[in-house]
Design a protein around this motif. Structure first.
Motif, PDB file in Angstrom:
ATOM      1  N   UNK A  26       0.825  -1.209   0.000  1.00 14.63           N
ATOM      2  CA  UNK A  26       0.000   0.000   0.000  1.00 14.63           C
ATOM      3  C   UNK A  26       0.855   1.253   0.000  1.00 14.63           C
ATOM      4  N   UNK A  27       2.110   1.109   0.465  1.00 14.35           N
ATOM      5  CA  UNK A  27       2.995   2.267   0.421  1.00 14.35           C
ATOM      6  C   UNK A  27       3.478   2.505  -0.995  1.00 14.35           C
ATOM      7  N   UNK A  28       3.639   1.445  -1.706  1.00  9.61           N
ATOM      8  CA  UNK A  28       4.079   1.574  -3.100  1.00  9.61           C
ATOM      9  C   UNK A  28       2.912   1.955  -4.012  1.00  9.61           C
ATOM     10  N   UNK A  29       1.811   1.273  -3.817  1.00  8.92           N
ATOM     11  CA  UNK A  29       0.656   1.473  -4.702  1.00  8.92           C
ATOM     12  C   UNK A  29      -0.597   1.636  -3.830  1.00  8.92           C
ATOM     13  N   UNK A  30      -0.789   2.833  -3.321  1.00 12.43           N
ATOM     14  CA  UNK A  30      -1.948   3.014  -2.420  1.00 12.43           C
ATOM     15  C   UNK A  30      -3.255   2.693  -3.123  1.00 12.43           C
ATOM     16  N   UNK A  75      -2.651  10.395  -5.081  1.00  8.91           N
ATOM     17  CA  UNK A  75      -2.030   9.159  -4.636  1.00  8.91           C
ATOM     18  C   UNK A  75      -1.625   8.295  -5.822  1.00  8.91           C
ATOM     19  N   UNK A  76      -2.413   8.360  -6.838  1.00  7.68           N
ATOM     20  CA  UNK A  76      -2.090   7.549  -8.009  1.00  7.68           C
ATOM     21  C   UNK A  76      -0.971   8.156  -8.842  1.00  7.68           C
ATOM     22  N   UNK A  77      -0.746   9.428  -8.642  1.00  6.85           N
ATOM     23  CA  UNK A  77       0.212  10.098  -9.513  1.00  6.85           C
ATOM     24  C   UNK A  77       1.369  10.707  -8.730  1.00  6.85           C
ATOM     25  N   UNK A  78       1.083  11.784  -8.052  1.00  4.72           N
ATOM     26  CA  UNK A  78       2.140  12.523  -7.382  1.00  4.72           C
ATOM     27  C   UNK A  78       2.825  11.743  -6.285  1.00  4.72           C
ATOM     28  N   UNK A  79       2.041  11.084  -5.482  1.00  2.00           N
ATOM     29  CA  UNK A  79       2.628  10.342  -4.364  1.00  2.00           C
ATOM     30  C   UNK A  79       3.545   9.240  -4.869  1.00  2.00           C
ATOM     31  N   UNK A  80       3.062   8.510  -5.832  1.00  2.00           N
ATOM     32  CA  UNK A  80       3.882   7.406  -6.335  1.00  2.00           C
ATOM     33  C   UNK A  80       5.172   7.921  -6.924  1.00  2.00           C
ATOM     34  N   UNK A  81       5.096   9.051  -7.577  1.00  2.00           N
ATOM     35  CA  UNK A  81       6.317   9.623  -8.143  1.00  2.00           C
ATOM     36  C   UNK A  81       7.282  10.017  -7.054  1.00  2.00           C
ATOM     37  N   UNK A  92      18.169  -4.207  -0.220  1.00  2.46           N
ATOM     38  CA  UNK A  92      17.246  -5.314  -0.479  1.00  2.46           C
ATOM     39  C   UNK A  92      15.860  -4.856  -0.071  1.00  2.46           C
ATOM     40  N   UNK A  93      14.964  -4.838  -1.060  1.00  7.67           N
ATOM     41  CA  UNK A  93      13.597  -4.415  -0.793  1.00  7.67           C
ATOM     42  C   UNK A  93      12.780  -5.642  -0.439  1.00  7.67           C
ATOM     43  N   UNK A  94      12.079  -5.551   0.659  1.00  6.59           N
ATOM     44  CA  UNK A  94      11.253  -6.659   1.137  1.00  6.59           C
ATOM     45  C   UNK A  94       9.805  -6.159   1.218  1.00  6.59           C
ATOM     46  N   UNK A  95       8.953  -6.754   0.394  1.00  6.84           N
ATOM     47  CA  UNK A  95       7.537  -6.405   0.458  1.00  6.84           C
ATOM     48  C   UNK A  95       6.828  -7.371   1.395  1.00  6.84           C
TER      49      UNK A  95
END
Lengths: 665, 298
Positions: free
Chosen positions: B219-223, B247-253, B274-277
């Motif tokens: 949800x942090x990556x793709x709310x 959230x779909x645009x500015x935040x993700x950027x 190392x990214x851990x989802x």
């Protein structure tokens, strides 16, 4: 589309509410946790306050919901749309086919008006069906959109001689209207005759009719006079007496009185004439008491006006000449002196108009020769000698002895009794007597058997006049008999009641004896349009002398209609009898219905504006018109609630309470 | 990786396990088992390096092939014998308690426990530091047999904290770590990237090998927010009304930029990122650690 309750459309003003909610509402959006706000940016209100698409969709959905609710309560007429796209409905063109429509040019005007109504309806896309109403309401053709077929049906229109009851017509049309899906409008072409109104005004309303348009073809100066007559032959057979009653009626602008000459004819030969002045709305009675007959074979005379009016049918009547040979009627007392006053009253009544000869006797004496009617006073039981008469085809009227005074019974019984029930279906013309003017102070008990028929009874149910079943055994009656027996609870002494002192007492006694002496099956007079059930082996000859029933039909009982007025002949096993089919007196009265009443009659259908559904159910409308409705249409309600439910579910599914829209700066 | 191993590493499966030790054992054993059965297995857990033969060394570990080729005697040295000091830095700040059905804190705890188990399995010294806006607990690296248990116990009881001060915690820990080794940072890294890099620099300069496990919820990556909402910062309680379009645009950027900045900073420091989802199995993260371990062991 019609709306039964259009005021509910005021609810459409509620459209402003969802608009305001969607326009100005600032509800708090839901809160959600988020790891960090460092990358978030607060949304700012858009400059243009432009709404997102789904909000507009939601707003539209809410408006649709509100619209459906308002329409639902406004009760639109959807049936024609459901029945078939483009169908404009049905028009009933009903024509008055009663006797009065023969007056003057009414029939011509009615045809023209009906033709115009047909053309108008067809031009409007309606389906047309033509009816006529007289003795019965019948369709002149099937429902059609073909102008040729509709006018061909109209060509079959023929006013008859019967009386039309407007209530019966409207109720019949109401039933027929239920067979159609779309709205049914009625155009009724009539002379708007007051005498055609029903006794129950509610019958005038056809609940399924979407509208009623009455076309009055009467003229404001119409005048009509009509004849009623009776004739008797003198004993020598060479002379006759004729009693005539003339009724006159007219429209508002007609003359108040006219002078007419009345003629009595036989085979074109005028036997008597007299001039008479007729007043509008009045009845003039005349007696021609010494008419010289051409020969002894004359059995009927023609009574007619020298100058007929526009309605000729009631300006001429054929009158059979009844024999004046007095029929012997045996009056006997159960005990000597028990009914001295009653005997006098009855004797006077029978002999006053001629035709009967009363002979007194006792139960111990033998009946007079040729006497077939006995009136026994002071008993409810058949004396043996009278019983033998009845067994051999004679008839008896048993007049009760002294009745107990009403106030000597238990205290709850009334001191004075009045008549409350009359059997108007009996062959005796009981309904023509003025029973309401009579009072009973004493009344004898008349024990009743199951097969006894009460003809007249008081308000509290005490029988006054009873026809006894002559086949019943064990009650002093013969086991089988061809005669008739009546029992009268009134001792006819002048003290027990007002009956012997009332002018109608003569009519009653003569009617009883006439009935005793008449045909078993048929009265002497009938109104045109009547249908009568004939017994076996009775042949009926029409006014032209032709048999109305076939040989096979004569061998069994059957029903026959007497549509045409005139003098009919009945060949019965008892001999030849005459039957007068007369024009209903009411039809000759052409007094018009007031225009205000006609307007109110039409308005009752306009205010109702039902939708022509099959099952009208009266649910009160704000106007209080009990026949306003056709809300019972199941299809309508199913469609309406299905749409409402679908709209509600959609609104619930997409409702978004977060109406505060912000836009990223 | 076998299906069983993968399944065992699924956070949803791990959530149904009981103790953290069981989780760690399941994760690591499953991983190792999968590794051994994989046809692509080529990674050796045993052999670490060669060293010159000293008198007294066990002749069983002399690589005679090397001797035959070089006339020099070398002895194989195994990983378990390296006794590297591994320091786990575990972030239990409030922002870690985000995500459903499995929170980042849970995933980080399992990851840290698995790492601890793996460290001890490889006979490395294990240390732990738990922090949020302060250092909550510190266990210096130890090779003692109870170091794993103590670490797991500390991880078990480390509940969600309040704020976050990764930079401050690393500053303190950097001064405390004298022995060079591996530093494994398990955090959601909600800090200024430059400040974080400056905090990690001393560790890198001191010779520590750094591995950063960036724990994130999807949800942090793709709310997944489709309506105007009020988002409340878990740590500061600050609320922000946001437009879902933002959230779909500015935040993700912005968030992508932050991730890229983190990766650049790590590369600059020579640290592994190392990214851990939280909705992905842990096998990849652990494999990445093993590769890191293989490359960086002293």
């Amino acid at each position: 589309m019609n709306l039964l309750a259009p005021w509910f459309l005021v609810g459409l003003a509620g459209f402003a509410l969802p608009w305001m909610l969607h326009r100005f509402s600032r509800t708090v959006p839901p809160e959600r946790p988020f790891p960090s706000a460092r990358f978030l940016e607060a949304a700012t209100p858009p400059v243009s306050r432009r709404r997102r698409l789904r909000y507009r969709a939601l707003l539209s959905l809410r408006w649709l919901l509100l619209l459906l609710l308002c329409l639902l309560f406004a009760q639109p007429t959807w049936q024609s749309w459901l029945a078939g796209a483009g169908e404009a409905g049905v028009r009933f063109v009903a024509l008055d086919a009663s006797l009065s429509m023969r007056h003057d040019e009414r029939e011509v005007r009615a045809r023209a008006a009906a033709g115009a109504a047909i053309d108008e309806a067809l031009a409007a896309g309606e389906t047309v069906q033509v009816f006529e109403g007289g003795a019965a309401v019948r369709s002149l053709g099937p429902a059609t959109r073909d102008p040729n077929a509709a006018h061909a049906a109209l060509a079959g229109y023929r006013p008859g001689y019967a009386r039309l009851d407007y209530g019966r017509l409207m109720q019949r049309l109401d039933v027929l209207a239920g067979e159609f899906e779309g709205p049914v409008r009625v155009t009724f072409v009539t002379d708007a005759q007051a005498s055609a109104m029903p006794s129950r005004l509610g019958a005038l309303i056809a609940t399924r009719a979407a509208s009623l348009d009455i076309v009055d073809v009467a003229s404001a100066d119409d005048w009509n006079h009509s004849l009623r007559a009776e004739g008797t032959r003198h004993a020598d057979g060479t002379r006759a007496a004729v009693r005539v009653a003339i009724d006159a009626s007219a429209a508002a602008e007609a003359p108040g009185s006219v002078r007419r000459e009345l003629l009595i004819r036989h085979d074109g030969e005028i036997l008597a004439r007299r001039e008479v002045e007729l007043t509008r709305g009045g009845t003039r009675r005349m007696v021609f008491d010494d008419i010289a007959l051409p020969d002894r074979t004359v059995t009927a005379l023609e009574i007619a006006f020298a100058d007929t009016d526009s309605l000729v049918a009631d300006d001429v009547v054929m009158v059979p000449l009844r024999s004046t040979r007095a029929e012997p009627v045996w009056l006997l007392e159960a005990r000597a002196g028990v009914a001295r006053d009653a005997t006098v009253f009855v004797e006077t009544a029978l002999e006053s108009g001629g035709g009967f000869a009363a002979e007194r006797g006792t139960v111990a004496s033998a009946p007079p020769d040729d006497a077939s009617v006995a009136i026994v006073f002071g008993t409810g039981e058949l004396p043996p000698v009278v019983g033998r008469m009845v067994t051999n085809g004679g008839h008896a009227l048993l007049v009760a002895g002294d009745g107990a005074a009403n106030d000597e019974r238990d205290g709850v019984e009334p001191a004075v009794r009045r008549i409350g029930r009359i059997d108007a279906t009996h062959a005796l013309p009981l309904a023509e007597l003025r029973w309401s003017e009579l009072r009973w102070y004493e009344l004898a008990d008349l024990p009743l058997d199951d097969d006894d028929r009460v003809l007249v009874a008081t308000e509290d149910g005490r029988p006054v006049l009873v026809e006894v079943d002559a086949d019943v055994s064990g009650s002093g009656m013969p086991a089988s008999g061809a005669g008739r027996v009546l029992r009268l609870a009134d001792p006819l002494d002048g003290r027990a009641s007002d009956l012997p002192l009332h002018p109608d007492f003569v009519t009653l006694m003569r009617a009883i004896v006439d009935w005793f002496l008449g045909s078993k099956a048929l009265p002497e007079r009938l109104d045109a349009g009547a249908r009568v059930r004939l017994p076996v082996n009775v042949e009926v000859l029409d006014t032209a002398g032709d048999a109305m029933r076939s040989l096979a039909e004569r061998g069994e009982a059957g029903e026959i209609a007497f549509d045409t007025p005139g003098l009919y002949t009945l060949e019965t096993p008892r001999g030849q009898e005459r039957l007068v089919v007369r024009i209903p007196a009411a039809e000759s009265r052409i007094d018009p219905l007031p225009a205000a009443e006609v307007g109110a009659w039409e308005a009752r259908h306009t205010a109702a504006e039902p939708t022509g559904a099959r099952t009208p159910q009266a649910r009160g409308t704000p106007t209080g018109v009990e026949t306003a409705t056709v809300l019972g249409d199941t299809a309508y309600w199913l469609w309406a609630f299905a749409l409402l439910l679908a709209a509600s579910l959609l609104e619930l599914a997409y409702a978004n309470r977060r109406l505060d829209v912000r836009r990223d700066a | 990786m076998t299906a069983t191993a993968t399944r065992l590493l699924d956070p949803n499966v791990l959530a149904r396990l009981g103790t953290l030790e069981l989780v760690a054992r399941t994760v690591v054993d499953g991983l190792i088992t999968g590794l051994h059965r994989s046809p692509h297995f080529g990674f050796s857990q045993e052999f670490a390096e060669y060293r010159a033969y000293n008198e007294g060394d066990d002749l069983r570990f002399v690589d005679w092939n090397v001797y035959a080729r070089t006339d020099r005697t070398y002895v194989k040295r195994f990983r378990g014998e390296t006794n590297t000091a591994v320091m786990l830095l575990f972030d239990c700040s409030a922002s870690m308690n985000f995500g459903e059905p499995v929170s980042k804190l849970d995933v980080a705890r399992w990851l840290a426990a698995s790492l601890a188990y793996l460290v001890r399995r490889q006979h490395d010294a294990l240390g732990l530091a738990v922090f949020d806006e302060t250092i909550r607990a510190v266990q210096p690296p130890s090779a003692r047999p109870d170091s794993l248990i103590r670490t797991l116990v500390e991880l078990e009881r480390s509940e969600q904290g309040s704020g976050t001060d990764i930079v401050g915690a690393i500053d303190v820990l950097a001064r405390q770590l004298r022995r060079r080794g591996l530093v494994l940072l398990v955090s959601d890294l909600y800090a200024d990237v430059e400040a974080l890099a400056r905090a990690l620099e001393p560790l890198a300069h001191a010779g520590h090998e750094l591995a950063v496990f960036h724990v994130l919820d999807r949800q942090e990556l793709e709310p997944d927010v489709d309506t105007v909402s009020r988002l409340r910062d878990i740590e500061t309680d600050e609320t922000v009304i946001v437009d879902p379009r933002f959230l779909a645009d500015g935040y993700r950027r912005r968030f992508e930029e932050h991730l890229e900045a983190l990766q650049r900073a790590c590369r600059r420091l020579g640290a592994d990122y190392i990214r851990v989802l939280s909705d992905e199995p842990l096998d990849r993260a652990l494999l990445d650690y093993l590769n890191f371990r293989a490359r960086r062991s002293p």
